[in-house]
Enzyme design. Structure first.
Site, mmCIF file in Angstrom:
data_model
loop_
_atom_site.group_PDB
_atom_site.id
_atom_site.type_symbol
_atom_site.label_atom_id
_atom_site.label_comp_id
_atom_site.label_asym_id
_atom_site.label_seq_id
_atom_site.Cartn_x
_atom_site.Cartn_y
_atom_site.Cartn_z
ATOM 1 N N ASP A 106 13.683 62.756 34.384
ATOM 2 C CA ASP A 106 15.008 63.002 33.841
ATOM 3 C C ASP A 106 15.708 64.455 34.024
ATOM 4 O O ASP A 106 16.846 64.489 33.901
ATOM 5 C CB ASP A 106 14.882 62.926 32.222
ATOM 6 C CG ASP A 106 13.929 63.879 31.749
ATOM 7 O OD1 ASP A 106 12.636 63.580 32.190
ATOM 8 O OD2 ASP A 106 13.940 64.673 30.572
ATOM 9 N N TYR A 129 12.898 73.478 38.643
ATOM 10 C CA TYR A 129 11.675 72.205 38.795
ATOM 11 C C TYR A 129 12.450 71.013 38.893
ATOM 12 O O TYR A 129 12.137 70.287 39.798
ATOM 13 C CB TYR A 129 11.120 72.040 37.225
ATOM 14 C CG TYR A 129 10.139 70.740 36.986
ATOM 15 C CD1 TYR A 129 9.246 70.311 37.597
ATOM 16 C CD2 TYR A 129 10.791 69.899 35.893
ATOM 17 C CE1 TYR A 129 8.661 69.392 37.387
ATOM 18 C CE2 TYR A 129 10.192 68.715 35.790
ATOM 19 C CZ TYR A 129 9.150 68.387 36.515
ATOM 20 O OH TYR A 129 8.491 67.219 36.472
HETATM 21 N N1 LIG Z 1 4.975 65.880 31.947
HETATM 22 C C1 LIG Z 1 6.102 65.440 31.992
HETATM 23 O O1 LIG Z 1 6.796 65.509 30.603
HETATM 24 C C2 LIG Z 1 6.784 64.452 32.833
HETATM 25 C C3 LIG Z 1 7.999 64.046 32.387
HETATM 26 C C4 LIG Z 1 8.933 63.211 33.561
HETATM 27 C C5 LIG Z 1 8.236 63.156 34.805
HETATM 28 N N2 LIG Z 1 7.230 63.617 35.122
HETATM 29 C C6 LIG Z 1 6.469 63.346 36.262
HETATM 30 O O2 LIG Z 1 5.395 62.721 36.270
HETATM 31 C C7 LIG Z 1 4.414 62.900 37.420
HETATM 32 C C8 LIG Z 1 3.165 63.162 36.600
HETATM 33 O O3 LIG Z 1 3.082 64.288 35.663
HETATM 34 P P1 LIG Z 1 2.164 64.828 34.785
HETATM 35 O O4 LIG Z 1 2.518 65.143 33.508
HETATM 36 O O5 LIG Z 1 0.796 63.811 34.951
HETATM 37 O O6 LIG Z 1 1.516 66.278 35.416
HETATM 38 P P2 LIG Z 1 0.347 66.876 35.244
HETATM 39 O O7 LIG Z 1 -0.613 66.509 34.251
HETATM 40 O O8 LIG Z 1 0.583 68.324 35.246
HETATM 41 O O9 LIG Z 1 -0.586 66.885 36.606
HETATM 42 C C9 LIG Z 1 -0.354 67.223 37.779
HETATM 43 C C10 LIG Z 1 -1.400 67.206 38.839
HETATM 44 O O10 LIG Z 1 -0.725 67.465 40.048
HETATM 45 C C11 LIG Z 1 -1.698 68.481 40.638
HETATM 46 N N3 LIG Z 1 -1.125 69.589 41.570
HETATM 47 C C12 LIG Z 1 -0.195 70.362 41.283
HETATM 48 N N4 LIG Z 1 -0.070 71.398 42.452
HETATM 49 C C13 LIG Z 1 -0.934 70.778 43.112
HETATM 50 C C14 LIG Z 1 -1.467 71.264 44.506
HETATM 51 N N5 LIG Z 1 -0.706 72.230 44.929
HETATM 52 N N6 LIG Z 1 -2.281 70.610 45.156
HETATM 53 C C15 LIG Z 1 -2.616 69.562 44.767
HETATM 54 N N7 LIG Z 1 -2.570 68.944 43.686
HETATM 55 C C16 LIG Z 1 -1.765 69.716 42.869
HETATM 56 C C17 LIG Z 1 -2.339 69.129 39.325
HETATM 57 O O11 LIG Z 1 -3.634 69.783 39.794
HETATM 58 P P3 LIG Z 1 -4.032 71.180 39.278
HETATM 59 O O12 LIG Z 1 -4.594 70.706 37.707
HETATM 60 O O13 LIG Z 1 -5.212 71.564 40.054
HETATM 61 O O14 LIG Z 1 -2.820 72.137 38.830
HETATM 62 C C18 LIG Z 1 -2.569 67.875 38.158
HETATM 63 O O15 LIG Z 1 -3.679 67.410 38.580
HETATM 64 C C19 LIG Z 1 4.947 64.024 37.976
HETATM 65 O O16 LIG Z 1 5.543 63.549 39.235
HETATM 66 C C20 LIG Z 1 6.112 64.550 37.152
HETATM 67 O O17 LIG Z 1 7.250 65.257 37.779
HETATM 68 C C21 LIG Z 1 6.373 64.201 34.145
#
Ligand SMILES: NC(=O)c1ccc[n+]([C@@H]2O[C@H](COP(=O)([O-])OP(=O)(O)OC[C@H]3O[C@@H](n4cnc5c(N)ncnc54)[C@H](OP(=O)(O)O)[C@@H]3O)[C@@H](O)[C@H]2O)c1
Length: 311
Positions: A106, A129
């Site tokens: 969003d 972001y």
């Molecule tokens: N969180 C929210 O509220 C939210 C809301 C809307 C949409 N989204 C989207 O939903 C998706 C999943 O989000 P999430 O909350 O599951 O994210 P998350 O829990 O922060 O997980 C992100 C993952 O990406 C990995 N990552 C980050 N940088 C990296 C790199 N350089 N190389 C390899 N891996 C890397 C992280 O690994 P490390 O642990 O090693 O950093 C982590 O395992 C994303 O596309 C996000 O933009 C999230």
């Protein structure tokens, strides 16, 4: 079919790991889940090598740079992970006829619109972001612009929670320690369960060991209903109390505040409401609405279930 999942240790990545273990998705597929130590998404060489070696027919990109405030001072790394990396994955998919399932947010909107956002609404992210996530969307769309093979789905979600750090867990931790909490009440959206999102994603792109013939595009994917962060905090605390948790805070001792009373480095959209009509129509076309176990489960029911499952 070879399925490659990036971000296996994130909230959504863990949900995909669980979802892909279901027999309907597991049988006949070779599933590889990777984290940063297997492939650093800021390194294009590592991404290309992995794709060329494993040759996935389905790429699920659950990885992202998600540190919204930190991104304000780490623009280069945010764009590398959120824009360049998915762009490379999409180029591979468009060249070799693979499917890519990617996730966005969003935060690509500024949130000044009245009412719900549609997929066709112009993006206008407020912070680094959101800008990097929007650039990732564009990189995928452009990679497929001249391709006649392969497919892409970009699912935009909001307020994700799952197995990992998230708002609900923070609120419950604070509710154990403090007798009163202040929570923002003028930002509106739909809390999205990572398990729910992974289920929707798997059904959309996978038909057993075959790729499903969905229509490529951007789709909003959030559960029915909406709330504010304050509403979410009250429900999380009430659900925990109902489950027998010992807390210092009750919903009555949570104080609603405005965004201006809780300054942060990155500006957030006030309105994160996303219309899911487009995805509903696509799921109906594919005959999936009645098959998806939780498509119509409202956000509050899902949050209550989630809280009760937390130890
Ligand atoms: N969180 C929210 O509220 C939210 C809301 C809307 C949409 N989204 C989207 O939903 C998706 C999943 O989000 P999430 O909350 O599951 O994210 P998350 O829990 O922060 O997980 C992100 C993952 O990406 C990995 N990552 C980050 N940088 C990296 C790199 N350089 N190389 C390899 N891996 C890397 C992280 O690994 P490390 O642990 O090693 O950093 C982590 O395992 C994303 O596309 C996000 O933009 C999230």
């Amino acid at each position: 079919m070879n399925i490659l999942v990036f971000g296996k240790d994130g909230q959504l990545g863990r949900a995909f790991k669980e979802q892909l273990q279901h027999s309907s998705f597991h049988a006949g597929n070779t599933i590889k889940l990777v984290d940063r130590s297997d492939c650093d998404l800021s390194d294009s060489y590592q991404i290309t090598s992995l794709l060329n070696n494993f040759r996935p027919q389905l790429i699920i990109n659950a990885a992202a740079y998600t540190a919204v405030d930190k991104a304000e001072s780490e623009s280069d790394i945010a764009f590398a992970v959120n824009a360049d990396a998915p762009g490379l994955m999409a180029k591979y998919a468009a060249q070799y006829g693979a499917t890519i399932l990617h996730f966005s947010t969003d935060y690509v909107f500024d949130g000044f619109k009245q009412g719900v956002h549609q997929e066709v609404d112009p993006c206008s992210p407020l912070g680094v972001y959101g800008k990097s996530k929007e650039a990732g969307e564009r990189a995928i769309v452009e990679a497929f612009a001249t391709s006649v093979v392969g497919r892409y789905a970009i699912l935009r979600a909001s307020w994700l929670y799952g197995d990992g750090n998230n708002f609900i867990r923070s609120i419950l931790r604070l509710a154990k320690e403090r007798s009163a909490l202040q929570v923002i009440d003028d930002q509106h959206g739909a809390p999205t369960s990572a398990a729910w999102l992974a289920e929707v994603g798997c059904y959309l792109v996978l038909d057993g060991s075959q790729k499903r013939q969905f229509t490529s595009g951007v789709y909003h994917a959030v559960p029915p209903g909406e709330t504010s962060w304050y509403g979410l905090a009250c429900l999380a605390v009430q659900s925990a109390l109902d489950a027998g948790w010992q807390l210092q805070t009750s919903p009555a001792s949570i104080v609603p505040i405005s965004t201006s009373e809780y300054p942060s480095l990155a500006q957030r959209p006030m309105n994160s409401r996303l219309s899911t009509n487009k995805l509903q129509i696509e799921l109906e076309r594919l005959g999936l609405v009645s098959k998806l176990p939780h498509w119509n489960t409202p956000w509050d029911e899902q949050v209550s279930t989630y809280v009760k499952q937390l130890s």
